[in-house]
Design an enzyme around this catalytic site. Structure first.
Site, PDB file in Angstrom:
ATOM      1  N   LYS A   1       0.850  -1.215   0.000  1.00 43.10           N
ATOM      2  CA  LYS A   1       0.000   0.000   0.000  1.00 43.10           C
ATOM      3  C   LYS A   1       0.871   1.245   0.000  1.00 43.10           C
ATOM      4  O   LYS A   1       2.047   1.196   0.357  1.00 43.10           O
ATOM      5  CB  LYS A   1      -0.909   0.030   1.239  1.00 43.10           C
ATOM      6  CG  LYS A   1      -0.192  -0.018   2.608  1.00 43.10           C
ATOM      7  CD  LYS A   1       0.307   1.295   3.188  1.00 43.10           C
ATOM      8  CE  LYS A   1       1.097   1.134   4.460  1.00 43.10           C
ATOM      9  NZ  LYS A   1       1.753   2.349   4.935  1.00 43.10           N
TER      10      LYS A   1
ATOM     11  N   GLY B   1       5.110  -6.335   5.723  1.00 41.95           N
ATOM     12  CA  GLY B   1       4.797  -7.385   6.701  1.00 41.95           C
ATOM     13  C   GLY B   1       3.296  -7.501   6.904  1.00 41.95           C
ATOM     14  O   GLY B   1       2.743  -8.601   7.012  1.00 41.95           O
TER      15      GLY B   1
ATOM     16  N   ASP C   1      -1.581  -1.680  10.081  1.00 34.83           N
ATOM     17  CA  ASP C   1      -1.904  -1.577   8.653  1.00 34.83           C
ATOM     18  C   ASP C   1      -2.681  -2.780   8.130  1.00 34.83           C
ATOM     19  O   ASP C   1      -3.124  -2.779   6.980  1.00 34.83           O
ATOM     20  CB  ASP C   1      -0.610  -1.468   7.832  1.00 34.83           C
ATOM     21  CG  ASP C   1       0.016  -0.093   7.943  1.00 34.83           C
ATOM     22  OD1 ASP C   1      -0.726   0.889   8.099  1.00 34.83           O
ATOM     23  OD2 ASP C   1       1.256  -0.006   7.870  1.00 34.83           O
TER      24      ASP C   1
HETATM   25  O1  C5P Z   1       1.138  -1.408  14.860  1.00 39.82           O
HETATM   26  P1  C5P Z   1       2.526  -1.397  14.304  1.00 39.82           P
HETATM   27  O2  C5P Z   1       3.330  -2.561  14.729  1.00 39.82           O
HETATM   28  O3  C5P Z   1       2.537  -1.191  12.834  1.00 39.82           O
HETATM   29  O4  C5P Z   1       3.222  -0.099  14.945  1.00 39.82           O
HETATM   30  C1  C5P Z   1       4.619   0.024  15.145  1.00 39.82           C
HETATM   31  C2  C5P Z   1       4.902   1.206  16.072  1.00 39.82           C
HETATM   32  O5  C5P Z   1       4.533   2.432  15.428  1.00 39.82           O
HETATM   33  C3  C5P Z   1       4.121   1.197  17.366  1.00 39.82           C
HETATM   34  O6  C5P Z   1       4.799   0.474  18.360  1.00 39.82           O
HETATM   35  C4  C5P Z   1       4.039   2.693  17.731  1.00 39.82           C
HETATM   36  O7  C5P Z   1       5.232   3.126  18.330  1.00 39.82           O
HETATM   37  C5  C5P Z   1       3.969   3.356  16.354  1.00 39.82           C
HETATM   38  N1  C5P Z   1       2.576   3.646  15.959  1.00 39.82           N
HETATM   39  C6  C5P Z   1       1.899   4.707  16.555  1.00 39.82           C
HETATM   40  N2  C5P Z   1       0.598   4.986  16.181  1.00 39.82           N
HETATM   41  C7  C5P Z   1      -0.018   4.248  15.212  1.00 39.82           C
HETATM   42  C8  C5P Z   1       0.661   3.177  14.583  1.00 39.82           C
HETATM   43  C9  C5P Z   1       1.958   2.909  14.985  1.00 39.82           C
HETATM   44  O8  C5P Z   1       2.441   5.385  17.431  1.00 39.82           O
HETATM   45  N3  C5P Z   1      -1.265   4.556  14.875  1.00 39.82           N
END
Ligand code: C5P
Length: 270
Positions: free
Chosen positions: A8, A86, A120
Site C-alpha cells: 500500500k 509485513g 496496517d
Molecule cells: O502497529 P505497528 O506494529 O505497525 O506499529 C509500530 C509502532 O509504530 C508502534 O509500536 C508505535 O510506536 C507506532 N505507531 C503509533 N501509532 C499508530 C501506529 C503505529 O504510534 N497509529
C-alpha cells in the site's frame, strides 16, 4: 494455495494526537498497489513460516485463526519501507486460511482480527482505497473508486531503514479538527481530477530529519517529472505520481540507474 500480498501507499496521512495507549490517532487514505509478495499457504498441524523474521506477522496471523499452516513467502516489497510489507503478508495469510479451512469469516471480521497484530493489516485485508482511522483499526472501503482507472506511481526506496516507532516519536501531532484533507482528495479522486496537490503525510518531516536521504530521493523524483511526490507511511519509500505507465517505467529505470530500488506500479482493487 497461492495468493498475492499487495503493498500500500498512504496518499494522505494525518497524525492527529497521541492516545492513552501510546499509539497515535490517525486519519489516512490508503491505496493498495500492484507491487506484491507471493505467499503460499498449505494446511499443516502446526504453524511454520520460511521468512526467518523474529517477529513474523504471518505466524501471528495464522495463530489468530487457531489453525495450522505451512507458509512460504517470496518477497518483493522492501522491508521497513512504509509500504506495509509485513502487514500485506499477514493480511494475505488471513484471507488464504479463511478460504483453505472454509472458516466463512467476512473481510470485516478478518480486518478486526488483524488489527490485534498490526495497524496496517485491516486496510490491507479490505484492499482498494481505504479510509483508515483510530490507530488503524477503524477502516472503511471507498467503493466508489473501484471502477476508476488506476493511478500510476513510481516508487523509490532511498536505501535507509526507518523505524516506525522512532518516526512517530519525533512527530508533533497536528491540531487539525476537520476532515478537509481527506474530503478534498476523495473529491478529486471521484471526479477524476489530479491529486498531486492533495497529497500529504505528517510523518514526512520527522522522517526526513532522521534520514536526509529521503528528501534527496523526493527531489530526484520531482526533477524526473513526477507530478506529486510524497513519502509513504513512516518511510523510507517515497512515490511520485505519473500520467502514464510508460512515463513511470522510464522514470523508474532512470532511478534504477542511479542505484535506487525503484518500480512503476499502479493502484489495484482486490
Ligand atoms: O502497529 P505497528 O506494529 O505497525 O506499529 C509500530 C509502532 O509504530 C508502534 O509500536 C508505535 O510506536 C507506532 N505507531 C503509533 N501509532 C499508530 C501506529 C503505529 O504510534 N497509529
Amino acid at each position: 494455495m497461492k495468493i498475492n500480498a499487495y503493498a500500500k501507499v498512504n496518499l494522505t496521512l494525518e497524525v492527529l494526537g497521541k492516545r492513552a495507549d501510546g499509539y497515535h490517532a490517525l486519519r489516512s487514505l490508503v491505496a493498495m498497489i500492484s507491487l506484491h509478495d507471493e505467499i503460499e499457504v498449505e494446511k499443516a498441524s502446526g504453524v511454520t513460516s520460511d521468512t526467518g523474521y523474529p517477529d513474523d506477522l504471518c505466524i501471528k496471523a495464522a495463530k489468530l485463526l487457531n489453525v495450522g499452516a505451512k507458509i512460504s513467502v517470496k518477497k518483493s516489497i522492501p522491508v521497513g519501507g512504509g509500504l506495509g510489507g509485513g502487514s500485506a503478508d499477514a493480511a494475505a495469510v488471513l484471507l488464504a486460511l479463511n478460504e483453505l479451512y472454509d472458516l466463512k469469516k467476512t473481510r470485516e471480521e478478518l480486518a478486526e482480527l488483524g488489527a490485534k497484530i498490526g495497524s496496517d493489516i485491516p486496510a490491507l485485508v479490505l484492499g482498494g482505497f481505504v479510509i483508515m482511522e483510530g490507530r488503524g483499526e477503524i477502516v472503511s472501503r471507498v467503493k466508489e473508486l473501484d471502477e476508476k482507472p488506476p493511478k500510476y506511481l513510481v516508487l523509490v526506496n532511498p536505501g535507509v531503514f526507518c523505524s516506525t516507532k522512532e518516526v512517530y516519536a519525533n512527530c508533533t501531532p497536528s491540531l487539525r479538527e476537520g476532515g478537509e484533507i481527506l474530503y478534498n482528495i476523495l473529491t478529486h479522486l471521484k471526479s477524476g481530477d489530479k491529486i498531486s496537490s492533495n497529497l500529504m503525510n505528517d510523518l514526512e518531516m520527522p522522517a526526513k530529519k532522521l534520514h536526509p536521504e529521503i528528501a534527496q530521493a523526493m527531489k530526484e523524483l520531482e526533477e524526473a517529472g513526477c507530478e506529486g511526490v510524497l513519502m509513504s507511511g513512516s518511510g523510507s519509500t517515497v512515490f511520485g505520481l505519473v500520467s502514464s505507465e510508460n512515463k513511470g517505467r522510464e522514470i523508474a529505470s532512470r532511478m534504477n540507474s542511479k542505484g535506487y530500488w525503484s518500480e512503476c506500479v499502479h493502484t489495484i482493487v482486490r
